[in-house]
Design an enzyme around this catalytic site. Structure first.
Site, short mmCIF file in Angstrom:
data_model
loop_
_atom_site.label_atom_id
_atom_site.label_comp_id
_atom_site.label_asym_id
_atom_site.label_seq_id
_atom_site.Cartn_x
_atom_site.Cartn_y
_atom_site.Cartn_z
N GLU A 275 0.84 -1.21 0.00
CA GLU A 275 0.00 0.00 0.00
C GLU A 275 0.87 1.25 0.00
OE1 GLU A 275 -3.35 2.39 2.67
OE2 GLU A 275 -2.74 0.36 3.23
N LYS B 33 -7.50 -15.66 16.27
CA LYS B 33 -7.72 -15.25 14.87
C LYS B 33 -9.18 -14.96 14.55
CE LYS B 33 -3.71 -18.03 13.69
NZ LYS B 33 -3.18 -19.24 13.05
N ASP C 147 2.52 -14.38 12.62
CA ASP C 147 1.37 -15.00 11.94
C ASP C 147 0.45 -13.88 11.48
OD1 ASP C 147 -0.89 -16.34 11.11
OD2 ASP C 147 -0.88 -17.77 12.77
N HIS D 112 -2.83 10.14 -1.38
CA HIS D 112 -3.01 8.83 -1.99
C HIS D 112 -2.96 8.92 -3.51
CE1 HIS D 112 -3.81 5.66 1.02
NE2 HIS D 112 -4.04 6.69 1.82
#
Length: 561
Positions: A242, A374, A450, A548
């Site tokens: 990004e 998670k 992770d 952006h």
């Protein structure tokens, strides 16, 4: 012409030597090979079988292997003798198979070798007359290897060889990945061009990080910083695709550095695992709940849990009942490891212990989602999981104006309406922030964490308040579930290990176990603080879309590309 004559001459010499009949090495043996083969071959396999069966019985009866009987001594002597014979037999230049053919089609290898050497000299001298080059040895090996690989690829495509077994069969992880990749392209009819294969240590992921690899994905790593946190400067690696993310976080780090730095506190450090067990009645499930939550029983349970690991130490137990089902949330410290395997192993020890005290307990699963791993869950938001960290900084008014290009009052108002009220209107769970997950994910990817645990690790509430008579800005982030480690998993991979080394937290802290993982958690929180500060300032100043458009869009002409 000269080259042709030389070749013909060598060929004639070769045929001439072929026609010669010379004595064989096997001729020196004083008795027929058939007789000795009939004796020593059965002897070798018989004594090997006898010794294996004998040692098997010794192992079963706990008899020391070095204690041997007379029959075993004889068997060992016979084994040595037969082995020496077989070694000599297979070392003969030519085996005499029968009396009739022992002198047929035999030539003097010494003379032939001399002729071959002479031919090589002639070829070397006449190389300039040859229109094409003769392949070198490496090329020949490469061609034969490719042909062998082609057979394996076809075997995988046809389903004769399982793709997952290639590493074990070939003993070469790079070759296995290449064959699997080619087989996949043929089966799917899709090209994997652009996905890198070479220049990666596939041995390092075998049985640990990824199964059945076909290559690796490249992610650019940027650096934000220096981040001045608790009196130390850190250059923070961020792996992301990004645009603007690293630049924005870097601007926040600059503002924090100009303000004297940020401070952090680790409030809690405990990984969790929550198995689900079932009883015949709810009353019986409640009895186990009372047993587990009784302070008098904690030491006994903790002793059972702690024996499973050098670093895992049980801290607390929290239970919840749903009918006759009991969910038990074990929390423990895990040293410098993220700790999922460690806490699971300790939990299994406790379940084995409880099975004796409660034989009617039916273990449904080692994880009952009350952990919760998670998944966004209120229990992690409230109780915490992994490292619970709070990080804060005071940004002076002049830094807010010069570096962040906005006003303190505007930031405070935006934070209230966006991060607090707006998130509440959306029914957010732990999402009272601008973009904490952006920074968490980028650091996790760079340091071998992770990435799926970004879900609960990004739980964050960002608070802003005007202080010092409304002139300066107090900003804080509270993150109750940062799940990180500096050993195990992807942290041992070369690239990720380098990023951990850059932060000074690579591997385990031998002097203070767990200190490196806690330090990494504070760096994550400090980076989130910088990211929140910069993004909120950009939104407040109306710079978000403009930045952006400048940094997160390609200027390439796609049609020409």
């Amino acid at each position: 012409m000269e080259y042709s004559k030389a070749s013909n001459n060598n060929e004639a010499v070769f045929k001439k030597n072929n026609a010669k009949s010379t004595p064989l090495d096997s001729d020196n043996i004083s008795f027929p090979l058939r007789l000795t083969n009939a004796i020593f071959f059965p002897m070798f396999f018989s004594v090997v079988y006898f010794l294996l069966m004998s040692w098997r019985e010794k192992i079963r009866n706990s008899t020391p292997l070095h204690v041997v009987s007379f029959s075993e001594i004889v068997a060992l002597v016979a084994f040595v003798a037969s082995f020496i014979y077989l070694l000599g037999f297979f070392s003969l230049g030519l085996v005499q198979l029968s009396e009739e053919d022992e002198h047929e089609d035999v030539f003097d290898t010494k003379e032939v070798n001399e002729d071959i050497q002479a031919a090589r000299v002639i070829l070397k001298e006449e190389t300039f007359n040859v229109p094409c080059k003769i392949p070198s040895s490496p090329k020949v090996l490469s061609i034969s290897s490719t042909e062998e690989d082609e057979e394996i690829v076809e075997s995988v495509v046809q389903g004769k060889t399982p793709s997952y077994s290639l590493e074990a069969k070939l003993g070469d992880t790079l070759r296995a990945a290449g064959i699997r990749r080619e087989a996949l392209q043929r089966v799917t009819g899709k090209s994997l061009e652009g996905l890198p294969l070479e220049h990666f240590d596939y041995d390092s992921i075998l049985g640990q990080c990824c199964e059945m690899p076909i290559g690796y994905v490249q992610l650019p790593v940027g650096i934000a910083g220096p981040l001045l946190l608790d009196g130390r400067e850190f250059s923070v690696p961020m792996a992301t695709t990004e645009g603007c993310l690293v630049a924005s976080t870097n601007r926040g780090c600059k503002a924090i550095l100009a303000s004297g730095g940020a401070t952090s506190v680790v409030l809690r450090d405990a990984m969790t695992r929550a198995p689900v067990v079932r009883f015949g009645t709810a009353k019986r499930a409640a009895e186990l709940k009372f047993f587990l939550e009784n302070p008098l029983n904690f030491e006994t349970i903790a002793a059972s849990f702690n024996q499973s690991s050098r670093f895992g130490r049980l801290q607390s137990i929290k239970c919840a009942i749903a009918g006759k089902n009991l969910y038990t949330r074990f929390s423990c410290s895990t040293g410098d490891a993220m700790g999922m395997n460690m806490v699971s192993k300790g939990t299994q020890h406790v379940l084995d212990f409880l099975q004796v005290e409660f034989p009617d307990m039916d273990v449904i699963g080692i994880s009952g989602n009350y952990c919760s791993d998670k998944k966004p869950a209120a229990v992690n938001w409230i109780e915490g999981r992994g490292k619970s960290v709070v990080c804060e900084a005071i940004i002076p008014e002049d830094v807010v104006k010069k570096v962040l290009k906005t006003e303190v009052a505007a930031l405070v108002e935006l934070n209230m309406l966006k991060n607090l009220v707006g998130s509440a209107m959306a029914g957010a769970l732990g999402g009272f922030n601008a973009h904490a997950s952006n920074i968490v994910s980028a650091i996790y990817l760079a340091t071998g964490q992770d990435p799926a645990q970004n879900v609960e690790s990004s739980h964050c509430i960002t608070l802003m308040e005007a202080v010092n008579d409304g002139k300066d800005l107090h900003i804080s982030v509270t993150m109750p579930s940062i799940e990180v480690g500096t050993v195990g998993g992807g942290t041992q991979l070369a690239s990720q290990s380098a990023c951990l080394n850059l932060l000074g937290v690579k591997g385990a802290n031998r002097e203070f176990p767990g200190a490196n993982a806690r330090q990494l958690a504070t760096i994550v929180a400090g980076s989130v603080l910088a990211g929140e500060l910069s993004l909120m300032s950009a939104i407040s100043a109306g710079q978000l879309v403009k930045s952006h458009m400048k940094y997160n869009r390609s200027n390439k002409d796609v049609s020409k590309a």
